[in-house]
Design a protein around this motif. Structure first.
Motif, PDB file in Angstrom:
ATOM      1  N   SER A  14      -1.847  18.363  -7.157  1.00 58.08           N
ATOM      2  CA  SER A  14      -2.483  16.875  -7.338  1.00 58.08           C
ATOM      3  C   SER A  14      -1.304  15.893  -6.908  1.00 58.08           C
ATOM      4  N   PRO A  15      -1.947  14.728  -6.303  1.00 61.28           N
ATOM      5  CA  PRO A  15      -0.846  13.618  -5.884  1.00 61.28           C
ATOM      6  C   PRO A  15      -0.126  13.180  -7.341  1.00 61.28           C
ATOM      7  N   HIS A  16      -0.635  13.328  -8.520  1.00 61.10           N
ATOM      8  CA  HIS A  16      -0.121  13.053  -9.775  1.00 61.10           C
ATOM      9  C   HIS A  16       1.020  14.031 -10.141  1.00 61.10           C
ATOM     10  N   VAL A  17       1.172  15.016  -9.566  1.00 60.64           N
ATOM     11  CA  VAL A  17       2.362  15.855 -10.170  1.00 60.64           C
ATOM     12  C   VAL A  17       3.510  15.450  -9.908  1.00 60.64           C
ATOM     13  N   GLY A  18       4.381  15.378 -11.135  1.00 59.64           N
ATOM     14  CA  GLY A  18       5.535  14.682 -11.032  1.00 59.64           C
ATOM     15  C   GLY A  18       5.706  13.377 -10.882  1.00 59.64           C
ATOM     16  N   THR A  19       6.993  12.672 -10.436  1.00 57.23           N
ATOM     17  CA  THR A  19       7.035  11.182 -10.477  1.00 57.23           C
ATOM     18  C   THR A  19       6.063  10.720  -9.222  1.00 57.23           C
ATOM     19  N   HIS A  20       5.182   9.797  -9.706  1.00 61.02           N
ATOM     20  CA  HIS A  20       4.133   9.408  -8.424  1.00 61.02           C
ATOM     21  C   HIS A  20       3.736   7.910  -8.618  1.00 61.02           C
ATOM     22  N   ALA A  21       3.351   7.296  -7.675  1.00 65.90           N
ATOM     23  CA  ALA A  21       2.800   5.982  -7.599  1.00 65.90           C
ATOM     24  C   ALA A  21       1.206   6.188  -7.567  1.00 65.90           C
ATOM     25  N   ASP A  22       0.657   5.634  -8.517  1.00 60.81           N
ATOM     26  CA  ASP A  22      -0.898   5.454  -8.457  1.00 60.81           C
ATOM     27  C   ASP A  22      -1.326   4.471  -7.525  1.00 60.81           C
ATOM     28  N   ALA A  23      -2.594   4.493  -6.708  1.00 61.75           N
ATOM     29  CA  ALA A  23      -3.038   3.784  -5.701  1.00 61.75           C
ATOM     30  C   ALA A  23      -4.160   2.840  -6.466  1.00 61.75           C
ATOM     31  N   PRO A  24      -4.478   1.843  -6.080  1.00 64.20           N
ATOM     32  CA  PRO A  24      -5.840   0.977  -6.953  1.00 64.20           C
ATOM     33  C   PRO A  24      -6.922   2.059  -6.746  1.00 64.20           C
ATOM     34  N   LEU A  25      -7.267   2.940  -6.026  1.00 65.44           N
ATOM     35  CA  LEU A  25      -8.193   3.860  -5.732  1.00 65.44           C
ATOM     36  C   LEU A  25      -8.199   4.720  -6.753  1.00 65.44           C
ATOM     37  N   HIS A  26      -7.143   4.901  -7.376  1.00 63.55           N
ATOM     38  CA  HIS A  26      -7.210   5.868  -8.772  1.00 63.55           C
ATOM     39  C   HIS A  26      -8.128   5.280 -10.067  1.00 63.55           C
ATOM     40  N   TYR A  27      -8.117   3.995  -9.969  1.00 69.24           N
ATOM     41  CA  TYR A  27      -8.981   3.387 -11.008  1.00 69.24           C
ATOM     42  C   TYR A  27      -9.724   2.194 -10.778  1.00 69.24           C
ATOM     43  N   ASP A  28     -10.169   2.234  -9.333  1.00 70.37           N
ATOM     44  CA  ASP A  28     -11.265   1.424  -8.883  1.00 70.37           C
ATOM     45  C   ASP A  28     -11.811   2.109  -7.637  1.00 70.37           C
ATOM     46  N   ASN A  29     -13.272   2.285  -7.582  1.00 73.22           N
ATOM     47  CA  ASN A  29     -14.004   3.007  -6.382  1.00 73.22           C
ATOM     48  C   ASN A  29     -13.701   2.159  -5.271  1.00 73.22           C
ATOM     49  N   ASP A  30     -13.579   0.742  -5.337  1.00 70.89           N
ATOM     50  CA  ASP A  30     -13.234  -0.138  -4.165  1.00 70.89           C
ATOM     51  C   ASP A  30     -11.715  -0.425  -4.024  1.00 70.89           C
ATOM     52  N   GLY A  31     -10.700   0.168  -4.683  1.00 66.71           N
ATOM     53  CA  GLY A  31      -9.577   0.162  -4.488  1.00 66.71           C
ATOM     54  C   GLY A  31      -8.928   0.672  -3.314  1.00 66.71           C
ATOM     55  N   ALA A  32      -7.879   0.253  -2.717  1.00 64.93           N
ATOM     56  CA  ALA A  32      -6.765   0.665  -1.555  1.00 64.93           C
ATOM     57  C   ALA A  32      -6.306   2.157  -2.086  1.00 64.93           C
ATOM     58  N   ALA A  33      -6.578   2.889  -1.029  1.00 69.97           N
ATOM     59  CA  ALA A  33      -5.913   4.126  -0.966  1.00 69.97           C
ATOM     60  C   ALA A  33      -4.293   3.922  -0.866  1.00 69.97           C
ATOM     61  N   ILE A  34      -3.500   4.892  -1.499  1.00 71.52           N
ATOM     62  CA  ILE A  34      -2.044   4.698  -1.405  1.00 71.52           C
ATOM     63  C   ILE A  34      -1.522   4.494   0.117  1.00 71.52           C
ATOM     64  N   GLY A  35      -2.154   5.154   0.850  1.00 72.59           N
ATOM     65  CA  GLY A  35      -1.645   4.665   2.409  1.00 72.59           C
ATOM     66  C   GLY A  35      -1.673   3.216   2.733  1.00 72.59           C
ATOM     67  N   ALA A  36      -2.714   2.582   2.198  1.00 68.18           N
ATOM     68  CA  ALA A  36      -2.851   1.197   2.425  1.00 68.18           C
ATOM     69  C   ALA A  36      -2.091   0.077   1.758  1.00 68.18           C
ATOM     70  N   VAL A  37      -1.330   0.803   0.595  1.00 69.62           N
ATOM     71  CA  VAL A  37      -0.832  -0.090  -0.372  1.00 69.62           C
ATOM     72  C   VAL A  37       0.625  -0.743   0.421  1.00 69.62           C
TER      73      VAL A  37
ATOM     74  N   PRO B 188       6.216   5.575  -1.795  1.00 70.02           N
ATOM     75  CA  PRO B 188       4.946   6.693  -1.514  1.00 70.02           C
ATOM     76  C   PRO B 188       4.930   7.025  -0.137  1.00 70.02           C
ATOM     77  N   LEU B 189       4.198   8.201   0.089  1.00 70.77           N
ATOM     78  CA  LEU B 189       4.005   8.703   1.263  1.00 70.77           C
ATOM     79  C   LEU B 189       2.798   8.045   1.804  1.00 70.77           C
ATOM     80  N   ARG B 190       2.591   7.849   3.115  1.00 75.44           N
ATOM     81  CA  ARG B 190       1.238   7.294   3.677  1.00 75.44           C
ATOM     82  C   ARG B 190      -0.081   8.033   3.808  1.00 75.44           C
ATOM     83  N   LEU B 191      -0.320   8.389   2.650  1.00 70.35           N
ATOM     84  CA  LEU B 191      -1.502   9.391   2.542  1.00 70.35           C
ATOM     85  C   LEU B 191      -2.649   8.445   2.607  1.00 70.35           C
TER      86      LEU B 191
END
Length: 215
Positions: free
Chosen positions: A51-74, A196-199
């Motif tokens: 999971s991208p939430h394992v360990g120290t991580h940055a949440d993307a808006p997509l994590h809590y908003d269906n219309d939010g940006a993925a982490i690669g676009a942040v 964060p990685l450009r996922l």
């Protein structure tokens, strides 16, 4: 020219391995070897599943908003620059404004990292983790903060279904880091580097978070 006293670095990243704790039901870290050095291979090559939430991580808006940006676009701006580490150990289930008010000065940097543990449990899931009160995030945003980090697995309580603090992040455009390890870091100001990685389709990304002394 070599500097006599280079800036000290604090690695504030949780170790990632098969025993790393995850949110119940989330995918744990797994590593398999696709190739190992031997007669048929000149290199070791592994395959990672996590999971991208394992360990120290940055949440993307997509994590809590269906219309939010993925982490690669942040945009990366929030994840690098001056920050303040604030100690709020023993504050109870939520970090309230009164627990951090002592560090909220006029020269507050735009990134704030909250330490709630005396020793961050890198080896177990903590169902009673300390979260961040939504009102605290609101006031930090009002003060010009663009990123909030915390040494627990979530800015919301582990059993929260409405995720009010994550919704403040969404509404105020705040970036967030979770599962930081701040055990050895004195309260004060630093430079944060936690890219964060450009996922391009992911809801979060692991980060290698470090602090660098300002002087």
């Amino acid at each position: 020219m070599t500097r006599a006293n280079p800036p000290r670095l604090w690695d504030i990243s949780a170790p990632v391995h098969a025993a790393s704790p995850v949110y119940p039901g989330d995918a744990p870290y797994r590593q398999q070897w696709s190739a190992t050095i031997g007669p048929d291979s000149t290199v070791n090559v592994s395959c990672l599943m996590l999971s991208p939430h394992v360990g120290t991580h940055a949440d993307a808006p997509l994590h809590y908003d269906n219309d939010g940006a993925a982490i690669g676009a942040v945009p990366l701006d929030a994840f690098i620059g001056p920050c303040r580490v604030v100690h709020a150990m023993g504050c109870g289930p939520l970090v309230q404004w009164r627990h951090i008010a002592h560090a909220m000065t006029a020269d507050l940097p735009p990134r704030v990292l909250l330490r709630t543990y005396a020793r961050m449990p890198v080896d177990r899931w903590d169902a009673s983790l300390t979260a961040c009160a939504p009102e605290t995030l609101e006031r930090l945003a009002d003060a010009g903060v663009v990123l909030v980090g915390i040494d627990t697995a979530s800015v919301d309580p582990a059993d929260s279904r409405r995720l009010p603090s994550h919704q403040v992040l969404r509404r105020r455009g705040l970036r967030v880091l979770e599962n930081l390890v701040l055990d050895a870091v004195p309260e004060g100001d630093y430079e944060l580097i936690a890219l964060p990685l450009r996922l391009v389709t992911a809801d979060a990304s692991p980060v290698r978070a470090v602090l660098r002394a300002l002087a």
